[in-house]
Write an enzyme that holds these catalytic residues in place. Sequence first.
Site, PDB file in Angstrom:
ATOM      1  N   GLU A 135      -2.558  -1.619  -3.212  1.00 35.36           N
ATOM      2  CA  GLU A 135      -3.651  -0.840  -2.652  1.00 35.36           C
ATOM      3  C   GLU A 135      -3.293   0.636  -2.651  1.00 35.36           C
ATOM      4  O   GLU A 135      -2.116   0.993  -2.540  1.00 35.36           O
ATOM      5  CB  GLU A 135      -3.924  -1.256  -1.206  1.00 35.36           C
ATOM      6  CG  GLU A 135      -4.274  -2.700  -1.004  1.00 35.36           C
ATOM      7  CD  GLU A 135      -4.512  -3.023   0.462  1.00 35.36           C
ATOM      8  OE1 GLU A 135      -5.144  -4.061   0.731  1.00 35.36           O
ATOM      9  OE2 GLU A 135      -4.079  -2.239   1.327  1.00 35.36           O
ATOM     10  N   GLY A 177      -1.328  -7.642   7.307  1.00 36.76           N
ATOM     11  CA  GLY A 177       0.020  -7.121   7.426  1.00 36.76           C
ATOM     12  C   GLY A 177       0.447  -6.856   8.850  1.00 36.76           C
ATOM     13  O   GLY A 177       1.266  -7.578   9.418  1.00 36.76           O
ATOM     14  N   ARG A 231       2.044   4.995  -0.298  1.00 34.92           N
ATOM     15  CA  ARG A 231       1.396   6.293  -0.112  1.00 34.92           C
ATOM     16  C   ARG A 231       2.270   7.374  -0.737  1.00 34.92           C
ATOM     17  O   ARG A 231       3.470   7.168  -0.930  1.00 34.92           O
ATOM     18  CB  ARG A 231       1.142   6.543   1.374  1.00 34.92           C
ATOM     19  CG  ARG A 231       0.004   5.674   1.903  1.00 34.92           C
ATOM     20  CD  ARG A 231      -0.296   5.942   3.371  1.00 34.92           C
ATOM     21  NE  ARG A 231      -1.570   5.378   3.777  1.00 34.92           N
ATOM     22  CZ  ARG A 231      -1.749   4.111   4.167  1.00 34.92           C
ATOM     23  NH1 ARG A 231      -0.712   3.298   4.190  1.00 34.92           N
ATOM     24  NH2 ARG A 231      -2.941   3.676   4.523  1.00 34.92           N
ATOM     25  N   HIS A 250      -8.043  -5.720   7.319  1.00 33.11           N
ATOM     26  CA  HIS A 250      -7.808  -4.673   8.304  1.00 33.11           C
ATOM     27  C   HIS A 250      -8.079  -5.211   9.707  1.00 33.11           C
ATOM     28  O   HIS A 250      -9.207  -5.499  10.074  1.00 33.11           O
ATOM     29  CB  HIS A 250      -8.643  -3.414   8.083  1.00 33.11           C
ATOM     30  CG  HIS A 250      -8.008  -2.200   8.727  1.00 33.11           C
ATOM     31  ND1 HIS A 250      -7.123  -1.380   8.062  1.00 33.11           N
ATOM     32  CD2 HIS A 250      -8.086  -1.714   9.973  1.00 33.11           C
ATOM     33  CE1 HIS A 250      -6.717  -0.418   8.869  1.00 33.11           C
ATOM     34  NE2 HIS A 250      -7.272  -0.602  10.043  1.00 33.11           N
ATOM     35  N   HIS A 272       0.859  -1.181   0.000  1.00 29.13           N
ATOM     36  CA  HIS A 272       0.000   0.000   0.000  1.00 29.13           C
ATOM     37  C   HIS A 272       0.899   1.237   0.000  1.00 29.13           C
ATOM     38  O   HIS A 272       1.116   1.850   1.040  1.00 29.13           O
ATOM     39  CB  HIS A 272      -0.910  -0.022   1.231  1.00 29.13           C
ATOM     40  CG  HIS A 272      -1.986   1.024   1.205  1.00 29.13           C
ATOM     41  ND1 HIS A 272      -3.235   0.805   1.720  1.00 29.13           N
ATOM     42  CD2 HIS A 272      -2.000   2.302   0.742  1.00 29.13           C
ATOM     43  CE1 HIS A 272      -3.970   1.897   1.577  1.00 29.13           C
ATOM     44  NE2 HIS A 272      -3.230   2.820   0.989  1.00 29.13           N
TER      45      HIS A 272
END
Length: 237
Positions: A70, A213, A45, A190, A43
């Site tokens: 993601e 994760g 960012r 999540h 993921h």
Amino acid sequence: MTKLSVNINKIATLRNSRGGDMPNVIQFAKDAQRFGAEGITIHPRPDERHIRYQDARDLKSVVYTEYNIEGNPVKSFIDLVLSVKPTQVTLVPDAEDAITSNAGWDTIKHKDFLIDVVKEFQQNNIRTSIFVDPDLKQIEGAKLTGTDRIELYTESFAHEYSLGNENAIKPFTASAELAHNLGLGLNAGHDLALDNIQFFKQNTPYLLEVSIGHALISESLYLGVENVIQMYLNKLK
């Protein structure tokens, strides 16, 4: 079969904390797959505070299972995904300063935007998934975007289950049934962990994939990566 995709963001966070290359993100992805992981998730960012955009490119040649990227589909993210062409892209509406993902899409409000993004990825043979809360109207909205799958945001389940509230699974069971009836593939993630994953799996039908994760890496500090991956696989059977 529910596949286990290991999110390796925390490995990159640990590496970045010292500015070197230990632990090595690429090697960890190789090892996680060798230990039985059926996918690798990242993921990235915009501030690259854990996974860097170059990591995403470098991982392409070593992820031979499923590669899931993601992120919030801002232009830089879209360009990255189109250049890497992973197995799957998961669209997450997180703010740039968010510590972690904290909400699913409003698929009704952002319908037109999501339609355009989903179409662009699908035209490049990238499977799409939209991160959503266990809200039936939002799942119906996701269907209208043309997405291939949804990913259920499971933080509310994990929190309530830790307090002994097993009824917290009910919205997820209903969401899974609706997604299946609408022809949507189902992922979840999540705050799923060793202490809740089996119950979640047993009560969420049609579950194709979970991405884990933070909990998996934390548990591995005590139990070892290979052992923890095998523990998850056993609980997902």
